[in-house]
Scaffold this motif. Structure first.
Motif, PDB file in Angstrom:
ATOM      1  N   ASP A 284      10.644   0.776   5.308  1.00 48.49           N
ATOM      2  CA  ASP A 284      11.495   1.493   6.060  1.00 48.49           C
ATOM      3  C   ASP A 284      13.164   0.446   5.948  1.00 48.49           C
ATOM      4  N   GLN A 285      12.833  -0.430   5.055  1.00 50.59           N
ATOM      5  CA  GLN A 285      13.747  -1.698   5.442  1.00 50.59           C
ATOM      6  C   GLN A 285      15.126  -1.370   4.326  1.00 50.59           C
ATOM      7  N   ARG A 286      16.242  -2.061   4.275  1.00 52.57           N
ATOM      8  CA  ARG A 286      17.069  -1.978   3.671  1.00 52.57           C
ATOM      9  C   ARG A 286      17.079  -3.525   2.778  1.00 52.57           C
ATOM     10  N   ALA A 287      17.589  -3.273   1.347  1.00 53.12           N
ATOM     11  CA  ALA A 287      17.736  -4.638   0.904  1.00 53.12           C
ATOM     12  C   ALA A 287      18.862  -5.296   1.119  1.00 53.12           C
ATOM     13  N   PRO A 288      18.590  -6.645   0.915  1.00 54.01           N
ATOM     14  CA  PRO A 288      20.118  -7.044   1.282  1.00 54.01           C
ATOM     15  C   PRO A 288      21.114  -7.219   0.338  1.00 54.01           C
ATOM     16  N   LEU A 289      20.033  -6.449  -0.509  1.00 51.31           N
ATOM     17  CA  LEU A 289      22.276  -7.084  -1.412  1.00 51.31           C
ATOM     18  C   LEU A 289      22.827  -5.495  -2.059  1.00 51.31           C
TER      19      LEU A 289
ATOM     20  N   PHE B  51      -6.765   1.305  -5.805  1.00 52.65           N
ATOM     21  CA  PHE B  51      -7.584   0.014  -4.909  1.00 52.65           C
ATOM     22  C   PHE B  51      -6.177  -0.930  -4.876  1.00 52.65           C
ATOM     23  N   LEU B  52      -5.756  -0.984  -3.723  1.00 50.09           N
ATOM     24  CA  LEU B  52      -4.881  -2.170  -3.095  1.00 50.09           C
ATOM     25  C   LEU B  52      -5.109  -3.424  -2.201  1.00 50.09           C
ATOM     26  N   LYS B  53      -4.826  -4.295  -3.295  1.00 53.30           N
ATOM     27  CA  LYS B  53      -5.306  -5.951  -2.755  1.00 53.30           C
ATOM     28  C   LYS B  53      -3.828  -6.088  -1.421  1.00 53.30           C
ATOM     29  N   PRO B  54      -3.898  -7.537  -0.556  1.00 51.34           N
ATOM     30  CA  PRO B  54      -2.941  -6.807   0.343  1.00 51.34           C
ATOM     31  C   PRO B  54      -1.890  -7.479  -0.303  1.00 51.34           C
ATOM     32  N   CYS B  55      -1.469  -8.199  -0.772  1.00 54.47           N
ATOM     33  CA  CYS B  55      -0.244  -8.436  -1.952  1.00 54.47           C
ATOM     34  C   CYS B  55       0.097  -7.453  -2.531  1.00 54.47           C
ATOM     35  N   ASP B  56      -0.624  -6.120  -2.628  1.00 55.92           N
ATOM     36  CA  ASP B  56      -0.476  -5.281  -4.054  1.00 55.92           C
ATOM     37  C   ASP B  56       0.155  -4.384  -2.569  1.00 55.92           C
ATOM     38  N   THR B  57      -0.509  -4.501  -1.585  1.00 53.64           N
ATOM     39  CA  THR B  57       0.497  -3.462  -0.987  1.00 53.64           C
ATOM     40  C   THR B  57       1.757  -3.650  -0.292  1.00 53.64           C
ATOM     41  N   TYR B  58       2.719  -4.702  -0.276  1.00 51.34           N
ATOM     42  CA  TYR B  58       3.949  -4.636  -0.602  1.00 51.34           C
ATOM     43  C   TYR B  58       4.331  -4.699  -1.654  1.00 51.34           C
ATOM     44  N   SER B  59       4.280  -4.337  -3.122  1.00 50.16           N
ATOM     45  CA  SER B  59       4.737  -3.655  -4.042  1.00 50.16           C
ATOM     46  C   SER B  59       4.502  -1.900  -3.410  1.00 50.16           C
ATOM     47  N   PHE B  60       3.725  -2.098  -3.443  1.00 46.77           N
ATOM     48  CA  PHE B  60       3.331  -0.008  -3.266  1.00 46.77           C
ATOM     49  C   PHE B  60       4.991   0.230  -1.639  1.00 46.77           C
ATOM     50  N   ASN B  61       4.663  -0.399  -0.755  1.00 47.01           N
ATOM     51  CA  ASN B  61       5.226  -0.097  -0.027  1.00 47.01           C
ATOM     52  C   ASN B  61       7.452  -0.080  -0.774  1.00 47.01           C
ATOM     53  N   GLN B  62       7.450  -1.269  -1.536  1.00 47.23           N
ATOM     54  CA  GLN B  62       8.730  -1.229  -1.978  1.00 47.23           C
ATOM     55  C   GLN B  62       9.183   0.127  -2.780  1.00 47.23           C
ATOM     56  N   LEU B  63       8.040   0.300  -3.503  1.00 49.93           N
ATOM     57  CA  LEU B  63       7.924   1.365  -4.630  1.00 49.93           C
ATOM     58  C   LEU B  63       8.327   2.275  -4.001  1.00 49.93           C
TER      59      LEU B  63
ATOM     60  N   GLU C  58      -3.630  -8.558   5.442  1.00 52.45           N
ATOM     61  CA  GLU C  58      -3.003  -8.013   5.678  1.00 52.45           C
ATOM     62  C   GLU C  58      -2.374  -6.654   5.318  1.00 52.45           C
ATOM     63  N   HIS C  59      -3.067  -5.762   5.031  1.00 53.73           N
ATOM     64  CA  HIS C  59      -2.942  -4.356   4.331  1.00 53.73           C
ATOM     65  C   HIS C  59      -1.721  -3.521   4.474  1.00 53.73           C
ATOM     66  N   ARG C  60      -0.160  -3.398   3.843  1.00 54.38           N
ATOM     67  CA  ARG C  60       0.887  -2.782   4.743  1.00 54.38           C
ATOM     68  C   ARG C  60       0.487  -1.809   4.752  1.00 54.38           C
ATOM     69  N   VAL C  61       0.087  -0.736   3.961  1.00 51.82           N
ATOM     70  CA  VAL C  61       0.146   0.711   4.079  1.00 51.82           C
ATOM     71  C   VAL C  61      -1.478   0.462   3.627  1.00 51.82           C
ATOM     72  N   PHE C  62      -2.468   1.409   4.341  1.00 58.63           N
ATOM     73  CA  PHE C  62      -3.326   2.082   2.911  1.00 58.63           C
ATOM     74  C   PHE C  62      -4.651   2.888   4.292  1.00 58.63           C
ATOM     75  N   ASP C  63      -4.977   3.907   3.212  1.00 56.54           N
ATOM     76  CA  ASP C  63      -5.454   4.952   4.324  1.00 56.54           C
ATOM     77  C   ASP C  63      -6.921   4.484   4.809  1.00 56.54           C
ATOM     78  N   GLU C  64      -7.680   3.531   4.056  1.00 53.31           N
ATOM     79  CA  GLU C  64      -8.575   2.636   4.627  1.00 53.31           C
ATOM     80  C   GLU C  64      -8.883   1.425   4.235  1.00 53.31           C
ATOM     81  N   VAL C  65      -9.720   0.406   4.537  1.00 57.86           N
ATOM     82  CA  VAL C  65      -9.795  -0.965   4.166  1.00 57.86           C
ATOM     83  C   VAL C  65     -11.748  -0.984   4.234  1.00 57.86           C
ATOM     84  N   ILE C  66     -11.730  -1.682   3.158  1.00 53.39           N
ATOM     85  CA  ILE C  66     -12.662  -1.755   2.986  1.00 53.39           C
ATOM     86  C   ILE C  66     -13.182  -3.278   2.252  1.00 53.39           C
ATOM     87  N   GLY C  67     -14.551  -4.205   3.574  1.00 53.62           N
ATOM     88  CA  GLY C  67     -14.184  -5.583   2.731  1.00 53.62           C
ATOM     89  C   GLY C  67     -13.728  -5.974   3.398  1.00 53.62           C
TER      90      GLY C  67
END
Ligand code: SF4
Ligand code: SF4
Ligand code: SF4
Lengths: 149, 322
Positions: free
Chosen positions: B298-303, B74-86, B159-168
């Motif tokens: 699919d982003q390239r980190a700035p550093l 279960f990922l909250k909207p902000c958590d999905t950013y972390s998942f994408n980064q991972l 907004e969830h950035r990565v998900f299979d489905e959204v609930i709530g």
């Protein structure tokens, strides 16, 4: 505060990281051309400006440096093609962070010096040392976590 | 929403889509649910989802990705950013995760509740807009918007950035300027800046919680656990790493930190660690163009990137002490 034993004046500690291929050779040229630069500047030779791990700079400040300067090949001239482009971003962000912590931006500098630029090396170092004299002693970064409550 | 999540988790376990569930389990108090695996429908009876489920489950997916079978997370909207980064860093396996994006109405900060002078808490009930805090001295009704986590005031969006489905359903909680704190420090004199950070960082007890919780701090061998520390060769002979910990860690995650807010949330000393991360984020945005880590995978980190026209480091002094 580091002081001159005879005059009692502030003598800053300045660390200069110079890349092997351009800037260190530039320093050599300055020397063999008998161009003076302040003895307060301690040169550390590195293979590439990109080799300068941000921790080296923190380490220098933690050990009491009053200023740190990094010299590398001009952008486009890096011996390893792109090292200085990465170094440029890293150092910009690190210097900005140090400024944010209270180490003024004037105490950090990057200058691109080629092997043919002995004069530039010597003027840069003279300018930088003058700036550090003007700024006076640095905060003690080693005390960043030593506040008595 | 909690019931909906439990029911959907049961369905997915039953039809074999997933073999386990990663979620939040009731803790010893109502305000400290803990991260847990649930392996069966029975175990889900302890599952909770409420205002205190601030914990970001993305980092746990690193380990879950190594397990057999799919994990429901279960990922909250902000958590999905972390998942994408991972995902970008190849630390988690997208095929091993079934992601349910959960709605979020802002998460609560128990420290802010306690700071109202409330002690002896026995239970917290209600929500999502109002909670009732019961204590051994009596009850308090509290507006959730007064006790939200700092990060919810500057939410990146629902907004969830990565998900299979959204609930709530989600509710916008943004009501502050994310960079205001950074700008206030930038406006100080060098001596004031140093004094400010010295006061904050002197509180640190080096519990490492900020590193351990951080999704960007997922190195297999962290420098702070190494005896071959790059510039100190420490073997406990110097205190360099001890003194520079916060700067080094912030630099390591610069450009990869999604500003998920977990470090500031877990710090037992209440140190505003986001002030470090946001300084880097602000500089990156100003100097190299707007960048939000984890916005896509699919982003390239700035550093680890550059352009020929990048600003020279002298920009730091040219634009003034900023
Ligand atoms: S969580 Fe806070 S106290 Fe613990 S190491 Fe990090 S900054 Fe220090
Ligand atoms: S540094 Fe803090 S805000 Fe950034 S990713 Fe890590 S835990 Fe999240
Ligand atoms: S502090 Fe640095 S080395 Fe340690 S886990 Fe975080 S990013 Fe990796």
């Amino acid at each position: 505060m580091p002081v001159n034993e005879k005059t009692g004046e502030f003598t800053p500690k300045i660390v200069a990281f110079c890349c092997n291929w351009c800037s260190y050779a530039g320093a050599d040229l300055a020397g063999s051309s008998r161009l003076a630069y302040p003895a307060e500047v301690k040169i550390i030779r590195v293979p590439c400006s990109c080799r300068v791990n941000p921790m080296f700079i923190l380490r220098a400040f933690e050990k009491g440096a009053d200023g740190v300067i990094i010299c590398g090949c001009h952008p486009g001239d890096c011996h390893y093609s792109t090292g200085n482009y990465y170094a440029r971003r890293r150092m910009t962000l690190l210097f900005s962070m140090l400024d944010y912590l209270g180490v003024e931006s004037g105490r950090t500098r990057v200058e691109w010096v080629s092997a043919a630029e002995g004069v530039k090396f010597s003027t840069t170092m003279n300018e930088f040392a003058a700036k550090i004299h003007e700024l006076g002693p640095n905060v003690r970064l080693e005390d960043l976590r030593c506040k008595n409550n | 929403m909690q019931e909906q999540l439990i029911n959907r988790a049961k369905e997915l376990l039953a039809d074999g889509t997933v073999v386990r569930v990663l979620g939040w389990r009731r803790g010893d108090m109502d305000y400290n649910p803990e991260v847990a695996y649930f392996n069966s429908a029975d175990e889900l009876s302890d599952f909770v989802y409420n205002g205190f489920c601030g914990a970001n489950l993305s980092k746990y997916m690193i380990e879950a990705s190594k397990l057999e079978g799919k994990t429901l997370v279960f990922l909250k909207p902000c958590d999905t950013y972390s998942f994408n980064q991972l995902l970008t860093e190849h630390r988690v396996d997208r095929d091993k995760a079934y992601i349910i994006g959960v709605g979020c109405r802002g998460k609560l900060d128990i420290e802010k509740i306690k700071a109202k002078g409330i002690t002896g808490i026995t239970a917290i009930t209600g929500g999502p807009d109002q909670i009732k805090v019961s204590t051994i001295y009596g009850d308090h009704d509290i507006d959730c918007k007064d006790v939200r986590l700092e990060r919810c005031h500057v939410c990146k969006g629902k907004e969830h950035r990565v998900f299979d489905e959204v609930i709530g359903e989600s509710v916008d909680t943004r009501d502050a300027d994310r960079m205001a704190g950074v700008e206030a420090i930038e406006a100080m004199s060098p001596a004031e800046k140093f004094a400010f950070f010295q006061a904050e960082l002197s509180k640190c007890i080096r519990c490492n919680a900020c590193r351990n919780v951080c999704p960007a701090c997922s190195c297999r061998k962290c420098v702070f656990d190494s005896t071959k520390f790059d510039s100190a060769q420490k073997a406990n002979t110097t205190s360099f790493e001890e003194k520079m910990f916060h700067i080094i860690r912030a630099f390591h995650v610069a450009g990869r930190c999604t500003d998920c807010g977990e470090c500031s949330r877990v710090c037992p000393q209440g140190i505003p660690l986001h002030l470090f991360n946001r300084k880097f984020i602000k500089d990156i945005n100003e100097l190299y163009g707007d960048y939000q880590a984890g916005e896509s995978a699919d982003q390239r980190a700035p550093l680890v990137n550059y352009t020929f026209e990048d600003a020279e480091p002298g920009i730091v002094s040219e634009r003034g002490s900023k």
